[in-house]
Design an enzyme around this catalytic site. Structure first.
Site, PDB file in Angstrom:
ATOM      1  N   HIS A 169     -12.061 -15.056   2.546  1.00  0.00           N
ATOM      2  CA  HIS A 169     -12.641 -14.708   0.946  1.00  0.00           C
ATOM      3  C   HIS A 169     -12.130 -15.520  -0.017  1.00  0.00           C
ATOM      4  O   HIS A 169     -12.923 -15.978  -0.882  1.00  0.00           O
ATOM      5  CB  HIS A 169     -12.596 -12.825   0.888  1.00  0.00           C
ATOM      6  CG  HIS A 169     -13.165 -12.156   1.974  1.00  0.00           C
ATOM      7  ND1 HIS A 169     -12.923 -12.017   3.246  1.00  0.00           N
ATOM      8  CD2 HIS A 169     -14.498 -11.703   1.689  1.00  0.00           C
ATOM      9  CE1 HIS A 169     -14.012 -11.301   3.763  1.00  0.00           C
ATOM     10  NE2 HIS A 169     -14.996 -11.252   2.680  1.00  0.00           N
ATOM     11  N   ILE A 170     -10.745 -15.509  -0.155  1.00  0.00           N
ATOM     12  CA  ILE A 170     -10.159 -15.996  -1.029  1.00  0.00           C
ATOM     13  C   ILE A 170     -10.261 -17.493  -1.217  1.00  0.00           C
ATOM     14  O   ILE A 170     -10.689 -18.333  -2.228  1.00  0.00           O
ATOM     15  CB  ILE A 170      -8.773 -15.477  -1.340  1.00  0.00           C
ATOM     16  CG1 ILE A 170      -8.809 -14.170  -1.753  1.00  0.00           C
ATOM     17  CG2 ILE A 170      -8.015 -16.270  -2.605  1.00  0.00           C
ATOM     18  CD1 ILE A 170      -7.304 -13.602  -1.748  1.00  0.00           C
ATOM     19  N   ASP A 189      -8.421 -23.911   8.951  1.00  0.00           N
ATOM     20  CA  ASP A 189      -8.535 -22.287   9.243  1.00  0.00           C
ATOM     21  C   ASP A 189      -8.487 -22.357  10.686  1.00  0.00           C
ATOM     22  O   ASP A 189      -8.933 -23.333  11.459  1.00  0.00           O
ATOM     23  CB  ASP A 189      -9.826 -21.840   8.777  1.00  0.00           C
ATOM     24  CG  ASP A 189      -9.575 -20.182   9.042  1.00  0.00           C
ATOM     25  OD1 ASP A 189      -9.637 -19.528   9.927  1.00  0.00           O
ATOM     26  OD2 ASP A 189      -9.725 -19.647   7.675  1.00  0.00           O
ATOM     27  N   SER A 247      -0.593 -15.440  -1.056  1.00  0.00           N
ATOM     28  CA  SER A 247      -1.098 -14.951   0.058  1.00  0.00           C
ATOM     29  C   SER A 247      -0.273 -13.635   0.426  1.00  0.00           C
ATOM     30  O   SER A 247      -0.148 -12.711  -0.218  1.00  0.00           O
ATOM     31  CB  SER A 247      -1.466 -15.709   1.173  1.00  0.00           C
ATOM     32  OG  SER A 247      -0.162 -16.348   1.634  1.00  0.00           O
ATOM     33  N   ASP A 272       3.619 -15.997  -5.897  1.00  0.00           N
ATOM     34  CA  ASP A 272       3.212 -14.777  -6.562  1.00  0.00           C
ATOM     35  C   ASP A 272       3.632 -13.895  -5.415  1.00  0.00           C
ATOM     36  O   ASP A 272       3.613 -12.408  -5.993  1.00  0.00           O
ATOM     37  CB  ASP A 272       1.638 -14.701  -6.566  1.00  0.00           C
ATOM     38  CG  ASP A 272       1.076 -13.336  -7.305  1.00  0.00           C
ATOM     39  OD1 ASP A 272       1.815 -12.936  -8.381  1.00  0.00           O
ATOM     40  OD2 ASP A 272       0.321 -12.819  -6.491  1.00  0.00           O
ATOM     41  N   GLU A 277       9.930  -7.363  -1.930  1.00  0.00           N
ATOM     42  CA  GLU A 277       9.282  -7.317  -3.282  1.00  0.00           C
ATOM     43  C   GLU A 277       9.853  -5.922  -3.878  1.00  0.00           C
ATOM     44  O   GLU A 277      10.065  -5.128  -3.227  1.00  0.00           O
ATOM     45  CB  GLU A 277       7.902  -7.436  -3.317  1.00  0.00           C
ATOM     46  CG  GLU A 277       7.156  -8.586  -3.171  1.00  0.00           C
ATOM     47  CD  GLU A 277       5.751  -8.726  -3.082  1.00  0.00           C
ATOM     48  OE1 GLU A 277       5.005  -7.911  -3.430  1.00  0.00           O
ATOM     49  OE2 GLU A 277       5.182  -9.813  -2.754  1.00  0.00           O
ATOM     50  N   HIS A 300       3.420 -10.530  -8.036  1.00  0.00           N
ATOM     51  CA  HIS A 300       2.380 -10.114  -7.032  1.00  0.00           C
ATOM     52  C   HIS A 300       1.340  -9.447  -7.928  1.00  0.00           C
ATOM     53  O   HIS A 300       0.751  -8.623  -7.612  1.00  0.00           O
ATOM     54  CB  HIS A 300       2.749  -9.099  -6.272  1.00  0.00           C
ATOM     55  CG  HIS A 300       2.004  -9.097  -4.909  1.00  0.00           C
ATOM     56  ND1 HIS A 300       2.539  -8.819  -3.790  1.00  0.00           N
ATOM     57  CD2 HIS A 300       0.682  -9.112  -4.862  1.00  0.00           C
ATOM     58  CE1 HIS A 300       1.602  -8.588  -2.631  1.00  0.00           C
ATOM     59  NE2 HIS A 300       0.361  -8.932  -3.306  1.00  0.00           N
ATOM     60  N   GLY A 302      -1.535 -11.531  -8.371  1.00  0.00           N
ATOM     61  CA  GLY A 302      -3.014 -12.242  -7.947  1.00  0.00           C
ATOM     62  C   GLY A 302      -4.247 -11.462  -8.185  1.00  0.00           C
ATOM     63  O   GLY A 302      -5.137 -12.195  -8.938  1.00  0.00           O
TER      64      GLY A 302
END
Ligand SMILES: NC(=O)c1ccc[n+]([C@@H]2O[C@H](COP(=O)([O-])OP(=O)(O)OC[C@H]3O[C@@H](n4cnc5c(N)ncnc54)[C@H](O)[C@@H]3O)[C@@H](O)[C@H]2O)c1
Length: 417
Positions: A169-170, A189, A247, A272, A277, A300, A302
């Site tokens: 998707h992204i 991919d 990601s 990101d 975290e 994070h 994004g």
């Protein structure tokens, strides 16, 4: 049983919209509230999260619960939710929900995994330009009171090559945007994906590293993607190229990345997501990437935009409404997928049952015993549960429902008409 008593029973057991009770917690976006209200459902909104014991108290009377990431929906809470039909996670992750207990309680769970796709893709594009022009360094120098006008090593992104690892998707959105800014786009991919525009698939990550001025990662967090980018892969990247990871934190070996940046093999990076975290805002953050030149660090964010929040509200609320009204489970994270047609005046029985042999034949016997004709029947299963959507042409749904509920294997049965 007479037609009249049938009717009375089915009215008791079906769900007039005004009796559907929805509880939305944790300041879910108003876009969700609007959709719920439009349906004529009863709506209650709570701004914060609930503790387990508070949830146990509140869950008993509601049919639909909406949460974000803070409310833990445990097996204990689910066991109390005897009327609960569906649970909406108005966020991306569903770790806060005991999904297995939800399935075994017959509660369908929906989330919004793709509502923030565009937000992430836009940030990637912004960061590609920022890295290429060393914007963060220039800005920090100015904030420190230093004028440092320089063109050396600062480049346009036009005609440069962007390598996308993970073309889902992204990744595809990034590919579209990058091409409109004049970049050449290659991707890798593990699944054969249809290239968008002039984006070009490559056969290996190594080929991609050798071709790319910028490498951006858009793979999921899986055991296979853990440490996907380590010292060896970084070495294969072109000298002076840039790495972006928006990601998951486990995908990149941060120590190895810090080494490659210190050695100036890479021209910079944008990160990101991190292996660990902090839990909440204001918590400290440590990383070997702190203080390195031309490295953009973000917490994070994004997918964190107002538009994404609004889209999440709409997407999850629509799925919940559709499930209540038709039984559709498309996009559910814990139910087999079924997308039944509109009701068209028929009676629809929805039955969640344990997935053991012989259930369907027992159910069909119940229907034939009342001499009803099955107009359509959809059964979808996963290893734990079966989900049956059955449309009947006669007003026997109340009796059929009652008999189906009595089957030992039945978890939850309801009627729509
Ligand atoms: N930073 C943020 O705030 C933010 C927001 C949303 C999503 N994300 C993350 O972005 C990532 C991508 O999300 P998406 O919605 O595009 O996912 P997606 O499932 O649509 O796409 C992932 C793609 O990666 C491919 N893939 C899987 N393993 C691979 C491998 N080893 N090598 C190459 N390709 C591989 C898949 O085949 C798929 O095409 C996810 O990890 C998601 O958690 C981050």
């Amino acid at each position: 049983m007479t037609a009249e008593s049938n009717r009375a029973q089915s009215e008791e057991t079906s769900f007039p919209k005004s009796q559907i009770r929805v509880l939305l917690l944790e300041g879910i976006h108003p876009s969700a509230q609007a959709l719920v209200r439009e349906q004529g459902f009863q709506l209650e909104v709570v701004s914060g999260a609930l503790s387990e014991s508070e949830l146990v108290d509140r869950i008993r009377d509601i049919h639909v619960l909406g949460i974000r990431s803070k409310t833990q929906v445990t097996a204990r809470a689910l066991a109390e939710g005897r009327r609960l039909l569906a649970l909406g996670a108005f966020c991306i992750g569903t770790n806060q929900i005991d999904l297995e207990a939800a399935s075994l309680s017959g509660v369908a769970v929906f989330n919004a995994p793709f509502s923030n796709t565009r937000s992430v893709a836009e940030l990637v594009m912004a960061e590609i330009v920022a890295l290429s022009r060393k914007l963060v360094d220039r800005s920090q120098e100015m904030h420190a009171g230093r004028w440092h006008k320089v063109a050396s090593s600062c480049r346009e992104i036009r005609n440069k090559t962007l390598g996308i690892i993970g073309y889902g998707h992204i990744g595809t959105q990034v590919g579209v945007l990058a091409e409109t800014l004049g970049m050449n786009v290659v991707f890798y991919d593990v699944v054969a994906r249809l290239p968008i525009g002039n984006n070009r698939p490559l056969g290996s990550m190594q080929e991609l590293f050798e071709a790319s001025d910028f490498v951006t990662l858009h793979v999921p967090q899986t055991p296979e993607t853990r440490g996907l980018i380590g010292a060896r892969q970084l070495e294969q990247m072109k000298p002076g190229s840039y790495l972006l990871n928006l990601s998951r934190g486990t995908v990149v070996d941060i120590e190895a990345l810090a080494q490659a940046l210190k050695a100036t093999h890479l021209g910079g990076a944008a990160v990101d997501v991190f292996p660990e975290e902090p839990e909440s805002n204001g918590d400290g953050f440590t990383s070997p990437l702190r203080g390195l030149r031309n490295v953009i660090l973000t917490p994070h964010v994004g997918g964190s935009t107002e538009e994404a929040q609004e889209a999440i509200g709409r997407e999850v609320a629509s799925a919940l409404v559709k499930f209540v009204n038709t039984g559709a489970t498309t996009g559910s994270v814990n139910f087999p997928e079924v997308e039944p047609p509109a009701l068209h005046g028929r009676h629809r029985i929805l039955n969640v049952h344990q997935n053991v042999p012989g259930v369907l034949s027992k159910i069909n016997r119940i229907v034939s015993d009342v001499q009803a004709n099955i107009e359509s029947q959809i059964l979808a299963t996963d290893p734990r549960i079966g989900y049956l959507v059955m449309d009947l042409n006669r007003e026997v749904s109340g009796e059929v429902r009652a008999n189906m509920s009595r089957l030992e294997t039945s978890i939850r049965t309801r009627v729509l008409y």
